[in-house]
Design a protein around this motif. Structure first.
Motif, PDB file in Angstrom:
ATOM      1  N   TRP A   1       0.872  -1.257   0.002  1.00 39.02           N
ATOM      2  CA  TRP A   1       0.087   0.075   0.078  1.00 39.02           C
ATOM      3  C   TRP A   1       0.807   1.357   0.026  1.00 39.02           C
ATOM      4  O   TRP A   1       0.756   2.271  -0.751  1.00 39.02           O
ATOM      5  N   ALA A   2       1.980   1.228   1.038  1.00 34.17           N
ATOM      6  CA  ALA A   2       2.861   2.526   0.944  1.00 34.17           C
ATOM      7  C   ALA A   2       3.583   2.666  -0.567  1.00 34.17           C
ATOM      8  O   ALA A   2       3.738   3.680  -1.003  1.00 34.17           O
TER       9      ALA A   2
ATOM     10  N   ARG B   1       2.491   1.780  -3.326  1.00 33.07           N
ATOM     11  CA  ARG B   1       1.592   2.263  -4.376  1.00 33.07           C
ATOM     12  C   ARG B   1       1.330   3.761  -3.954  1.00 33.07           C
ATOM     13  O   ARG B   1       1.206   4.714  -5.143  1.00 33.07           O
ATOM     14  N   LEU B   2       1.046   4.265  -3.046  1.00 30.04           N
ATOM     15  CA  LEU B   2       0.968   5.740  -2.588  1.00 30.04           C
ATOM     16  C   LEU B   2       2.119   6.442  -2.758  1.00 30.04           C
ATOM     17  O   LEU B   2       1.942   7.484  -3.543  1.00 30.04           O
TER      18      LEU B   2
ATOM     19  N   ARG C   1       2.512   7.390  -6.538  1.00 34.20           N
ATOM     20  CA  ARG C   1       1.791   8.525  -7.112  1.00 34.20           C
ATOM     21  C   ARG C   1       2.317   9.893  -6.918  1.00 34.20           C
ATOM     22  O   ARG C   1       2.317  10.771  -8.035  1.00 34.20           O
ATOM     23  N   SER C   2       3.070  10.130  -5.785  1.00 35.62           N
ATOM     24  CA  SER C   2       3.954  11.350  -5.528  1.00 35.62           C
ATOM     25  C   SER C   2       5.041  11.167  -6.240  1.00 35.62           C
ATOM     26  O   SER C   2       5.583  12.387  -6.345  1.00 35.62           O
TER      27      SER C   2
END
Length: 313
Positions: A19-20, A22-23, A26-27
């Protein structure tokens, strides 16, 4: 029961890491050049796969940002500078927001791209002292633009790509050094003959490192004309632009800050030896189109990486 709890905790941790990742992607999206460019190891598919995952991990790089920088030293020999004077409009889109291209020429419509090829001399932490001589001396190449931070006026180089002949060094730089987008060379060689001829080869193999082949010989004196003449009044002015660059600049837009890596080189311009010969590079051609290369040599550099600091963009 304990085994079940341990397994559940492992699954939860793995899920959180995914999850981290993928997050963070994005940035910190993939870019054409720089530290977030695509990274492929030149080894065979099965060996390369885990290395590619490590080098491409945003989470590991986030953790690496928390590691305090360490002063590194290397006694570098025979640094080959291959340079191109290019239309600034072609190179400006490669500079990240927050920095601007250093423009040259009478109308300020030109800029310089440089790639270097050199062999380290026992690259390692300065604190090792004389024990540093036990460390390897890999061949490295840096591909850079000359940039300025508009707000502070600081100047330096911005690395589009860097490459080295050893995987541990590449991964270490990739994860720990913001300004070094380090790839792994499939094969790298640099031969300096007794009469001064230099043969340089940078072969990416199946990987994403830049390529180059050069066969160069020293000139008896500094030329009065060449591809550099469209941007500089004389050879010394060209050297003064390309050589005294003791700072690397990059940005972290997700934190709104400038990253600067301070290095110490102290290269006297009078030690630079002009070179003549042939250079072929698909990586350079993609950046400079038909611009003609010109090269010079610095026989020895005492390199010292001083540290990494941050400024607001």
């Amino acid at each position: 029961m304990r085994v079940l709890l341990t397994a559940a905790a492992s699954v939860t941790a793995a899920g959180a890491a995914v999850w981290a990742e993928r997050l963070l992607t994005r940035s910190r999206p993939e870019t054409r050049y720089g530290r977030y460019a695509r990274w492929v190891h030149p080894a065979g598919r099965w060996r390369a796969a885990p290395l590619n995952r490590v080098a491409g991990s945003r989470l590991l790089r986030l953790l690496g940002e928390r590691v305090p920088p360490v002063a590194f030293v290397s006694d570098i020999t025979d640094v080959v500078y291959v340079n191109y004077v290019v239309d600034a409009r072609r190179l400006a889109p490669l500079v990240p927001a927050g920095l601007e291209l250093q423009r040259v020429g009478e109308r300020g419509d030109l800029a310089v791209l440089t790639f270097l090829g050199y062999r380290h001399g026992h690259l390692g932490p300065a604190r090792l002292g004389r024990w540093r001589r036990l460390l390897p001396s890999p061949l490295q190449s840096n591909w850079r633009l000359y940039v300025r931070h508009a707000r502070t006026g600081m100047t330096g180089v911005h690395f589009l790509s860097t490459a080295i002949g050893r995987t541990p060094h590449a991964l270490g730089a990739r994860l720990l050094a913001e300004g070094l987008p380090m790839h792994v060379l499939g094969r790298a060689s640099r031969l300096v003959t007794a009469d001064g001829r230099i043969d340089l080869r940078l072969d990416p193999g199946r990987g994403t490192a830049p390529d180059a082949t050069a066969r160069l010989v020293p000139l008896p004196e500094r030329p009065v004309d060449g591809p550099w003449r469209s941007a500089f009044a004389d050879y010394e002015e060209m050297l003064a632009h390309c050589v005294p660059q003791d700072r690397a600049l990059s940005v972290q837009p997700w934190r709104g800050r400038l990253v600067r890596q301070e290095i110490s080189l102290g290269i006297p311009l009078e030690r630079c030896v002009p070179l003549s010969g042939t250079v072929t590079s698909a990586a350079a051609g993609a950046l400079v189109d038909e611009a003609e290369p010109f090269a010079f040599l610095v026989p020895f550099v005492r390199f010292r990486f001083e540290g990494e600091t941050y400024e607001p963009l």
